[in-house]
Enzyme design. Structure first.
Site, PDB file in Angstrom:
ATOM      1  N   GLY A 100       0.644  -1.192   0.015  1.00  0.00           N
ATOM      2  CA  GLY A 100       0.175   0.046  -0.033  1.00  0.00           C
ATOM      3  C   GLY A 100       0.893   1.250   0.110  1.00  0.00           C
ATOM      4  CE  LYS A 160       6.903   3.038  -7.897  1.00  0.00           C
ATOM      5  NZ  LYS A 160       6.521   2.348  -6.629  1.00  0.00           N
ATOM      6  CD  GLU A 211       4.639   4.143  -4.659  1.00  0.00           C
ATOM      7  OE1 GLU A 211       4.438   2.940  -4.596  1.00  0.00           O
ATOM      8  OE2 GLU A 211       4.014   5.066  -5.177  1.00  0.00           O
TER       9      GLU A 211
END
Length: 230
Positions: free
Chosen positions: A15, A38, A116
């Site tokens: 998640g 990302k 992330e």
């Protein structure tokens, strides 16, 4: 004062993207301009505009900023495999200097950047190191996403111990229900609180389709996130 956070996980599929998008939404609700990033992604889809990654697109959408896709996801590979293997097959080793430059460029367009990672904490990336080394190179405090499933206590303990050995700052952790009906969830949450010496920022129910704003409602921001950048 930090201008960004590095969202990592105890494993893949726990998640991270939901938490990263939720943090972006929570920061935007406080009036910040927020970019998502990302740095490295595999499992990308070929489009007329080039390779695109689902997680990176979700972060871009959550930010609401009109940024080029390549700024958000500088390194993209099509095969859904470990990134260092995809990089070797493509003849494109993943180096950290361009990723640091990409982050600095995002800082020019946003008050905060939520980065992330890919996979878990020690996923190999290439000659410059693994995901943990990338977080250190970017100089960002870490938000750890713990997937609530059997084995999570061991995974969390190992990740936090390694993070501390590396001298990185743990800004907080988020428990993410990746399995509906996970047995003894409350007892596991209590054990995780004992294991992880950092604030718990939230507990996410098993709602894979929850919007970033819905996720944000279940999150607290890291303490340094509240101050506005002048």
């Amino acid at each position: 004062m930090t201008r960004g956070w590095f969202v990592t996980g105890t494993d893949t599929g726990v998640g991270k993207t939901r938490v990263a998008a939720g943090l972006i939404a929570a920061l935007r609700a406080q009036g910040h301009r927020v970019a998502g990033m990302k740095p490295v992604a595999s499992g990308c889809v070929a489009t007329p505009d080039g390779l695109r990654n689902e997680d990176a697109l979700a972060l871009l959408a959550a930010s609401g900023l009109d940024l080029p896709y390549g700024w958000v996801n500088p390194v993209a590979f099509a095969p859904p495999i470990a990134p260092h293997i995809a990089a070797a097959e493509a003849g494109r080793p993943i180096r950290f200097a361009p990723l640091k430059h990409a982050l600095e460029r995002l800082y020019d367009h946003a008050d905060r950047v939520v980065v992330e990672g890919v996979g878990g904490w020690r996923v190999p990336l290439g000659p410059d190191g693994d995901v943990a080394d990338l977080a250190a190179a970017l100089g960002l405090p870490v938000v750890l996403v713990v997937g609530l499933r059997l084995g999570c206590l061991n995974h969390a303990a190992l990740t936090v111990a390694d993070l501390r050995r590396g001298g990185l700052s743990l800004a907080g952790w988020v428990a993410s229900a990746v399995e509906p009906g996970f047995a003894r969830a409350a007892e596991n949450l209590a054990a995780l609180a004992d294991i992880i010496d950092a604030p718990r920022l939230g507990v996410l129910a098993h709602r894979p389709l929850a919007s970033p704003s819905e996720v944000a409602a279940s999150l607290q921001l890291p303490c340094s996130a509240h101050a506005r950048t002048s």
